[in-house]
Structure formats: C-alpha cells, structure tokens
Design a protein around this motif. Sequence first.
Motif, PDB file in Angstrom:
ATOM      1  N   VAL A 161      71.534 -38.796  52.642  1.00 36.82           N
ATOM      2  CA  VAL A 161      70.766 -39.869  52.007  1.00 36.82           C
ATOM      3  C   VAL A 161      71.550 -40.399  50.816  1.00 36.82           C
ATOM      4  CG1 VAL A 161      68.599 -40.512  50.903  1.00 36.82           C
ATOM      5  CG2 VAL A 161      68.613 -38.771  52.695  1.00 36.82           C
ATOM      6  N   LEU A 162      71.773 -41.704  50.801  1.00 37.06           N
ATOM      7  CA  LEU A 162      72.461 -42.348  49.680  1.00 37.06           C
ATOM      8  C   LEU A 162      71.412 -42.995  48.776  1.00 37.06           C
ATOM      9  CD1 LEU A 162      75.079 -43.272  48.273  1.00 37.06           C
ATOM     10  CD2 LEU A 162      75.024 -45.308  49.730  1.00 37.06           C
ATOM     11  N   VAL A 163      71.381 -42.571  47.533  1.00 31.93           N
ATOM     12  CA  VAL A 163      70.420 -43.092  46.560  1.00 31.93           C
ATOM     13  C   VAL A 163      71.188 -43.839  45.475  1.00 31.93           C
ATOM     14  CG1 VAL A 163      68.598 -42.546  44.908  1.00 31.93           C
ATOM     15  CG2 VAL A 163      68.822 -41.201  47.004  1.00 31.93           C
ATOM     16  N   THR A 164      70.920 -45.131  45.354  1.00 34.49           N
ATOM     17  CA  THR A 164      71.594 -45.956  44.354  1.00 34.49           C
ATOM     18  C   THR A 164      70.664 -46.201  43.181  1.00 34.49           C
ATOM     19  OG1 THR A 164      72.859 -47.075  46.099  1.00 34.49           O
ATOM     20  CG2 THR A 164      72.778 -48.150  43.945  1.00 34.49           C
ATOM     21  N   THR A 165      71.139 -45.889  41.978  1.00 38.80           N
ATOM     22  CA  THR A 165      70.366 -46.090  40.760  1.00 38.80           C
ATOM     23  C   THR A 165      71.282 -46.632  39.670  1.00 38.80           C
ATOM     24  OG1 THR A 165      70.769 -43.781  40.126  1.00 38.80           O
ATOM     25  CG2 THR A 165      68.691 -44.247  41.258  1.00 38.80           C
ATOM     26  N   ILE A 191      68.662 -32.026  54.284  1.00 39.81           N
ATOM     27  CA  ILE A 191      68.865 -33.278  53.571  1.00 39.81           C
ATOM     28  C   ILE A 191      69.904 -33.087  52.463  1.00 39.81           C
ATOM     29  CG2 ILE A 191      67.789 -35.017  52.090  1.00 39.81           C
ATOM     30  CD1 ILE A 191      65.206 -34.559  53.580  1.00 39.81           C
ATOM     31  N   THR A 192      70.871 -33.975  52.449  1.00 36.60           N
ATOM     32  CA  THR A 192      71.864 -33.997  51.375  1.00 36.60           C
ATOM     33  C   THR A 192      71.776 -35.342  50.674  1.00 36.60           C
ATOM     34  OG1 THR A 192      73.357 -32.561  52.628  1.00 36.60           O
ATOM     35  CG2 THR A 192      74.301 -33.790  50.788  1.00 36.60           C
ATOM     36  N   VAL A 193      71.486 -35.305  49.380  1.00 33.58           N
ATOM     37  CA  VAL A 193      71.340 -36.537  48.608  1.00 33.58           C
ATOM     38  C   VAL A 193      72.639 -36.828  47.863  1.00 33.58           C
ATOM     39  CG1 VAL A 193      70.110 -37.684  46.719  1.00 33.58           C
ATOM     40  CG2 VAL A 193      68.852 -36.242  48.334  1.00 33.58           C
ATOM     41  N   GLU A 194      73.159 -38.016  48.098  1.00 37.61           N
ATOM     42  CA  GLU A 194      74.353 -38.483  47.384  1.00 37.61           C
ATOM     43  C   GLU A 194      73.943 -39.628  46.470  1.00 37.61           C
ATOM     44  OE1 GLU A 194      78.451 -40.979  48.338  1.00 37.61           O
ATOM     45  OE2 GLU A 194      77.684 -39.583  49.849  1.00 37.61           O
ATOM     46  N   GLN A 195      74.252 -39.498  45.199  1.00 31.61           N
ATOM     47  CA  GLN A 195      73.872 -40.525  44.234  1.00 31.61           C
ATOM     48  C   GLN A 195      75.013 -41.510  44.012  1.00 31.61           C
ATOM     49  OE1 GLN A 195      71.667 -39.573  40.671  1.00 31.61           O
ATOM     50  NE2 GLN A 195      71.210 -37.518  41.409  1.00 31.61           N
ATOM     51  N   LYS A 196      74.638 -42.775  43.937  1.00 35.57           N
ATOM     52  CA  LYS A 196      75.596 -43.842  43.658  1.00 35.57           C
ATOM     53  C   LYS A 196      75.096 -44.629  42.459  1.00 35.57           C
ATOM     54  CE  LYS A 196      77.447 -48.141  45.656  1.00 35.57           C
ATOM     55  NZ  LYS A 196      77.416 -49.032  46.852  1.00 35.57           N
ATOM     56  N   GLU A 208      69.036 -45.130  51.269  1.00 43.41           N
ATOM     57  CA  GLU A 208      69.595 -45.447  52.590  1.00 43.41           C
ATOM     58  C   GLU A 208      69.826 -44.166  53.373  1.00 43.41           C
ATOM     59  OE1 GLU A 208      72.921 -48.408  52.332  1.00 43.41           O
ATOM     60  OE2 GLU A 208      72.615 -48.116  50.164  1.00 43.41           O
ATOM     61  N   PHE A 209      69.345 -44.142  54.617  1.00 44.90           N
ATOM     62  CA  PHE A 209      69.632 -43.036  55.519  1.00 44.90           C
ATOM     63  C   PHE A 209      69.286 -43.434  56.944  1.00 44.90           C
ATOM     64  CE2 PHE A 209      65.166 -42.460  54.572  1.00 44.90           C
ATOM     65  CZ  PHE A 209      64.607 -41.978  55.748  1.00 44.90           C
ATOM     66  N   GLN A 210      70.063 -42.898  57.888  1.00 44.20           N
ATOM     67  CA  GLN A 210      69.836 -43.121  59.322  1.00 44.20           C
ATOM     68  C   GLN A 210      69.607 -44.601  59.652  1.00 44.20           C
ATOM     69  OE1 GLN A 210      66.571 -40.449  60.242  1.00 44.20           O
ATOM     70  NE2 GLN A 210      67.980 -38.789  60.732  1.00 44.20           N
ATOM     71  N   LYS A 212      68.509 -46.911  57.908  1.00 41.78           N
ATOM     72  CA  LYS A 212      67.344 -47.493  57.251  1.00 41.78           C
ATOM     73  C   LYS A 212      67.650 -47.718  55.780  1.00 41.78           C
ATOM     74  CE  LYS A 212      64.269 -44.738  60.207  1.00 41.78           C
ATOM     75  NZ  LYS A 212      65.271 -43.792  60.717  1.00 41.78           N
ATOM     76  N   VAL A 213      67.051 -48.762  55.215  1.00 42.08           N
ATOM     77  CA  VAL A 213      67.247 -49.080  53.799  1.00 42.08           C
ATOM     78  C   VAL A 213      65.892 -49.387  53.178  1.00 42.08           C
ATOM     79  CG1 VAL A 213      68.327 -50.606  52.118  1.00 42.08           C
ATOM     80  CG2 VAL A 213      69.550 -50.030  54.223  1.00 42.08           C
ATOM     81  N   LEU A 214      65.563 -48.688  52.108  1.00 43.15           N
ATOM     82  CA  LEU A 214      64.358 -48.985  51.329  1.00 43.15           C
ATOM     83  C   LEU A 214      64.821 -49.448  49.951  1.00 43.15           C
ATOM     84  CD1 LEU A 214      61.341 -49.080  50.973  1.00 43.15           C
ATOM     85  CD2 LEU A 214      61.359 -46.657  50.373  1.00 43.15           C
ATOM     86  N   ASP A 215      64.707 -50.740  49.714  1.00 42.08           N
ATOM     87  CA  ASP A 215      65.218 -51.342  48.484  1.00 42.08           C
ATOM     88  C   ASP A 215      64.064 -51.564  47.509  1.00 42.08           C
ATOM     89  OD1 ASP A 215      66.357 -52.861  46.480  1.00 42.08           O
ATOM     90  OD2 ASP A 215      67.567 -54.076  47.841  1.00 42.08           O
ATOM     91  N   MET A 216      64.024 -50.757  46.471  1.00 41.39           N
ATOM     92  CA  MET A 216      63.016 -50.883  45.423  1.00 41.39           C
ATOM     93  C   MET A 216      63.680 -51.190  44.083  1.00 41.39           C
ATOM     94  SD  MET A 216      60.543 -47.715  46.532  1.00 41.39           S
ATOM     95  CE  MET A 216      61.942 -46.602  46.704  1.00 41.39           C
ATOM     96  N   SER A 217      64.788 -51.904  44.148  1.00 37.20           N
ATOM     97  CA  SER A 217      65.520 -52.229  42.935  1.00 37.20           C
ATOM     98  C   SER A 217      64.890 -53.419  42.220  1.00 37.20           C
ATOM     99  CB  SER A 217      66.989 -52.557  43.266  1.00 37.20           C
ATOM    100  OG  SER A 217      67.063 -53.749  44.038  1.00 37.20           O
TER     101      SER A 217
END
Length: 238
Positions: A161-165, A191-196, A208-210, A212-217
């Motif tokens: 899972v790529l998490v952008t913050t 689950i492995t979370v990678e932060q960007k 973002e994963f598989q 899919k993108v959930l954009d709550m920015s």
Amino acid sequence: MANRFRSGISFFKTIAVSDSVSSVRSKSLFPALRTYATASAQTTANVKVPIALVGENGNFASWLYIAAVKMNSLEKIETDLSEMIEAMKTAPIFAQFTKDPSVPRGTRLAAIRDACDQAKFAEPTKNFLSLLAENGKLKNLDAIVKKFMQLTNAHRGDVKVLVTTVIPLPPAEEKELTETLQEIIGAGKKITVEQKIDPSIYGGLIVEFQQKVLDMSIRTRAQQMERLLREPVDFNNL
C-alpha cells in the motif's frame, strides 16, 4: 485519520476487480506471449492472474506470471528479474545498450542471452528477456518487472500500500491506518505500507493498492470545488 479513511470504504466496494486471464487485453505482440505461457504445461489447469493489470507492460507481466506459475518457477524468475534490474542500475552502459534502438536486433538479443547465461538465469527468464529483446521492449523492462512483482506479491497474499501525505504519518496513525486497511483487504493478507511525501497535495492523504486509488487530498478537494464554482448557476431553480 482512520475515520476519514473508513469513509472511503464504499468506494472500494464498488470496484470489481476481475482476476480472469481473459480480462487482460492483448496487443500485437501477445500471440507470441500466449504461446510462451502455454507451451510448457498443457495439462496444467487454467492459471488466473491474482489482480488485473492494464496496459502493455501489465500484459507482459501477466503473461510472464502465467508462464511462471505453469512452470513452477515463480520464485526463481522473480529472483532473476530482480538481479537483472539491479545489474542494469550498476552497469549503466549495459542498460543503455539494451535500450538503444540503433543497436541491431541480433546484437541486442545475443548480448541478453549471453548475460543470462553468465548469470545462470532460469530458461524461462532467458526466453522472456529474449522475447523482449527481439521486439525492442527491453526499454520497458523496469516497468514490466514492477508489474510482475505486484502479481507475485498478490500470489503470496502480500499487499503493498502506497500512502502519500504531506508529512510522515506518526507511528500511531500508521498503525491505525494499517488496521483499517486490513479490514478492507481481508484477513490472511500481509500488508506493507510505504509512505511517500508529496507537499503538493497540501494535506490529507492518497492511498493506492491493487490498482485502486482513494484520493482524499486537499489538492483534489480544492480542484473539485473549483470545478463546482465554475459551473453556471441556474437562478430559475433556486
């Protein structure tokens, strides 16, 4: 943080991700890939990709995955490709040579096959890299391998899972987010979370994963608000 993320759960439930091989659209090069994927094991049951990938690179990765599973060589091919990518990073001249369109196809193919022999790569890996070399697709190798790794991770039940913050998530919030993701993805998945870090999103987060993108920015919300404000107002309906 997790409460904001949970509000997007319904978004994922509306996305149907087919794992059927038939969902992978073929292009001109893919008859050869189909042959490559099926030639080794006629008696093997139909293999399905664990997640559907799109685009040319996704197609290459999907057909390689099918071949690797049928040959029972998934782990070895994964290791071989990782070594090839690393070799290209440490030997930029060789990497440039493989991608240079002016290099004759036969010369490029011979170089790749020689490199595979020296590295003692498995025959399926050698054949696949040769196929890319013959068709001038080695320039896409890094992207293809990344797609292939998505499939091998999904095969093992691993989900990246790529998490952008804007700033790094505090450990407590990362833990809460991981637990929420576990509920969505399901038990039994690692689950492995990678932060960007991306200051341009202004705030909030993008997950973002598989495919899919959930954009709550905040950036996306501001863009949505701007579009809304630009729409003409019908005062007759007020």
